[in-house]
Scaffold this active site. Structure first.
Site, short mmCIF file in Angstrom:
data_model
loop_
_atom_site.label_atom_id
_atom_site.label_comp_id
_atom_site.label_asym_id
_atom_site.label_seq_id
_atom_site.Cartn_x
_atom_site.Cartn_y
_atom_site.Cartn_z
CG ASP A 15 -2.04 -0.87 0.96
OD1 ASP A 15 -2.62 -1.01 -0.10
OD2 ASP A 15 -2.66 -1.62 1.97
CG ASP B 279 -7.01 -4.00 -1.60
OD1 ASP B 279 -7.44 -5.22 -2.08
OD2 ASP B 279 -7.50 -3.39 -0.53
#
Length: 377
Positions: free
Chosen positions: A89, A155
């Protein structure tokens, strides 16, 4: 346009009020209408800084830039001192903080931090399996945690713009090459043949052989988690934007259609599409709707003229419905922009709350509809 201006003023006012209270802290999700904070930003810290940079673009009020920059020390500490806490991330964290700052102001220190974050991200690349490892081994010996050595999650497709940007900025293709490898691996594994998505997919970390799909935040391994589907449609849209690879545009459009076909009547999805049509005890996810709306507006820029209006109009209707029926416009004490987001239903965590990433993508969609943002992703 008048309604959009009303929504814009709502976003600007709520964000400024929050920033004056939050200081340098990084919000995550609300409890009883008040944001809780993560010292190192968790995976969501960039969405708060990104929201402030969006507000700067929409208003030209420099105080929003000051609010965004006040958290810089938390990002740099994590990147340079607490590297064991970083994961895939990094794109969410640094595209919407350092890279946004550089794009808006030509801040050379911010540019360096962004490139250093990209270096950290490609350091997670497994050559043998051609994938970026998503998560670290949280608890050695725990079976699920051990699987993280070979785990990708959907993601990550929305984290890849950091790498595409780094190659454009430096002229070094190594970042783009890793991003393309990740996109190709995802296309062959985490994207199912019917263009629904697994949340995560496991590879043998030693041989690189694909093993199986598995959920973490979805209802079941073979279900389709709505926020994950939104990450897919947006992630492949941006991959197409940076590469021109028509295969990525096809995946984006097919993933978009899956999402659209499973929306509720008010255009806000259930948290997992297993529960399409609603089921007692199951919740919607406004954050998935907001991510999809922003992504549809990017997708509209890359399709034939006949299709552009379709995606643009759909995004606009989602934004209007979010504002009218799911926003806090009539609840000034609530610090979130959108209510009824779902963070992690299987763990009963963050149910019917505001989530900072839902708030961010809602604001991004508004800024896109007004043509008042230019720097993101």
């Amino acid at each position: 346009m008048e309604k959009l201006q009303e929504i814009k003023q709502f976003v600007l006012a709520k964000t400024k009020g929050n920033a004056l209270k939050f200081g340098d802290k990084l919000p995550h999700s609300t409890e009883q209408g008040k944001y809780t904070f993560m010292d190192n930003g968790f995976w969501v810290g960039g969405f708060w800084t990104g929201l402030n940079y969006l507000c700067y673009e929409m208003s030209k009020d420099s105080s929003y830039m000051e609010f965004a920059r006040s958290s810089n020390h938390r990002f740099t500490k994590r990147l340079y001192e607490d590297r064991q806490t970083t994961d895939h991330d990094l794109g969410f964290l640094f595209s919407l903080s350092s890279v946004a700052d550089y794009k808006l102001t030509n801040n050379q220190e911010a540019r360096k931090v962004g490139i250093d974050a990209a270096d950290e991200l490609i350091g997670r690349f497994h050559e043998v399996g051609q994938y970026i490892q998503a998560w670290n081994v949280w608890t050695p010996g725990d079976p699920f945690s051990e699987e993280n050595r070979g785990r990708i999650i959907i993601d990550c497709m929305y984290n890849l713009p950091l790498l595409f940007w780094a190659s454009e900025e430096t002229g070094d293709p190594k970042y783009k090459n890793v991003a393309i490898a990740q996109a190709e691996t995802c296309a062959k594994s985490i994207i199912r043949p019917d263009y629904t998505t697994y949340h995560t997919y496991i590879f043998d970390s030693e041989t690189g052989e694909p093993k199986y799909g598995k959920t973490f935040q979805g209802h079941a391994d073979e279900s389709c988690w709505s926020r994950g589907q939104a990450w897919a449609l947006g992630g492949y849209t941006h991959a197409y934007r940076y590469t021109g690879n028509m295969a990525y545009l096809k995946i984006a459009k097919q993933c978009a259609q899956v999402f659209i076909d499973r929306l509720e009547e008010d255009l806000i999805p259930m948290w997992d599409f297993t529960f399409q049509g609603g089921k007692e005890g199951e919740t919607r996810d406004t954050s998935a709707a907001a991510i999809a709306a922003a992504s549809f507006l990017e997708l509209a820029k890359h399709v034939p003229a006949a299709e552009q209006a379709y995606y643009h109009d759909l995004a606009k209707r989602i934004v209007f419905n979010l504002y009218e029926f799911y926003s806090t416009k009539n609840d000034p004490e609530n610090e979130g922009l959108l209510k009824e987001a779902t963070a992690h239903k299987p763990k009963n965590s963050g149910i019917n709350v505001s989530l900072i990433y839902g708030d961010y993508y809602f604001a991004e969609a508004v800024a896109r509809l007004l043509n008042e943002t230019v720097v993101y992703w």
